[in-house]
Design an enzyme around this catalytic site. Structure first.
Site, PDB file in Angstrom:
ATOM      1  CB  CYS A 114      -0.950   0.006   1.192  1.00 56.22           C
ATOM      2  SG  CYS A 114      -2.067  -1.409   1.243  1.00 56.22           S
ATOM      3  CG  HIS A 248      -3.132   3.476   2.310  1.00 61.47           C
ATOM      4  ND1 HIS A 248      -3.700   2.976   1.154  1.00 61.47           N
ATOM      5  CD2 HIS A 248      -3.134   2.447   3.210  1.00 61.47           C
ATOM      6  CE1 HIS A 248      -4.016   1.716   1.339  1.00 61.47           C
ATOM      7  NE2 HIS A 248      -3.689   1.367   2.574  1.00 61.47           N
ATOM      8  CG  ASN A 278      -6.869  -0.592   1.497  1.00 60.78           C
ATOM      9  OD1 ASN A 278      -6.166  -0.240   0.558  1.00 60.78           O
ATOM     10  ND2 ASN A 278      -6.366  -1.024   2.639  1.00 60.78           N
TER      11      ASN A 278
END
Length: 321
Positions: A114, A248, A278
């Site tokens: 990520c 993020h 996500n």
């Protein structure tokens, strides 16, 4: 002095949408529980024909169009992905072939998960600063739906698919002011996705991402708080100098904690979590592109980007847009 500047951004989301109501029919969960714990309402899911490559191409085309550039203007391609088209050739090389620009450097980053987009941004920034390339495509593209156990309610509610892209170009006015990258392998088991190369492993472990959510949450809040302090100190700036946080998109509670750390109201935070979930390495460029296209982020604004993921790996970028 030579600096990297954001010349254009782009994004792509698959057409199919999976809502929390849909998930209620698949696993033992509820819309209210998902929203309360994560802030997610829905996520986009790639079709059988869509891959990290096809989505990266669409996001790249948007970014180049926004930058007023042609593929032949691109001097480097970096794709951050944990779900590549192939192990090799890299997804970046496959995209290079589609764009018809053979010869420039092209490679994937899959080790930072990520945080991969920030890692890619930092690498491209160094190449532009030292004069080796004039422009670069940095892309995050993920089909997380293919590495999720859809019977595991602790993870399947979190992730979605998509791609985000940024075109960086050289200029004499500071754009990317600094980037800060870190990793700590002692937390290797908090978030991982195994492959069956090197040694035999359990089939389920090889197929699906493994995550210790509570532990990851606690680590992220501490790590990112320290990262913000480091980033601002390196540039002799204060929290008041930051106009926008582009985080993020992992969990709304983490995002809220980071906004509080910076004394920023949530309307000064680029948030796409509710609609997209996500999307791993794609989440930061997708949030950035959305905030720019909706004219929330404007030229001259000071942006703080942050990402954290498997490794653990984490990083930030301070940018004058």
């Amino acid at each position: 002095m030579r600096y990297s500047q954001i010349k254009g951004t782009g994004g792509y989301l698959p057409e199919k949408i999976l809502t929390n109501a849909d998930l209620e029919k698949m696993v033992e969960t509820s819309n209210d529980w998902i929203i309360e714990r994560t802030g997610i309402h829905q996520r986009h899911i790639a079709s059988a024909q869509e891959t990290a490559l096809t989505m990266a191409e669409k996001a790249a085309q948007e970014a180049m169009s926004a930058a007023g550039m042609q593929p032949t203007d691109i001097g480097m391609i970096i794709i951050a992905t944990t779900t590549p088209e192939k192990m090799f050739p890299s997804t970046a090389c496959l995209l290079q072939q589609r764009l018809g620009i053979a010869g420039c450097a092209a490679f994937d980053l899959n080790s930072a998960a990520c945080a991969g987009f920030v890692y890619g941004l930092s690498i491209a920034d160094q190449y532009i600063r030292n004069g080796q390339v004039k422009s670069a495509l940095v892309i995050g593209s993920e089909v997380m739906s293919r590495v999720i156990d859809w019977t595991d309610r602790s993870t399947c509610v979190l992730f979605g698919d998509g791609a985000g892209a940024v075109v960086l170009g050289a200029g004499d006015v500071p754009g990317i002011l600094s980037t800060h990258l870190h990793a700590d392998g002692t937390h290797k088991d908090v978030l991982s996705l195994a492959v069956s190369i090197g040694k035999p492993i359990d089939v389920e472990e090889a197929l699906y991402m493994q995550m210790s959510g509570n532990q990851l949450f606690k680590l992220a809040v501490t790590i990112l708080g320290d990262l913000f302090d480091e980033t601002l100190a390196a540039n002799a700036l204060t929290k008041a100098d930051v106009d926008w946080l582009v985080p993020h998109q992992a969990n709304i509670r983490i995002i809220q904690a980071m906004a509080k750390k910076l004394n920023l109201p949530l309307d000064r935070v680029a948030i796409t979590l509710a609609e997209q979930g996500n999307t791993s390495s794609a989440s930061i460029p997708l949030a950035l592109d959305s905030a720019i296209r909706t004219k929330k982020i404007k030229r001259g604004d000071m942006l703080l980007l942050e990402g954290f993921g498997g490794g653990l790996a984490w990083g930030s970028a301070l940018i004058r847009y």
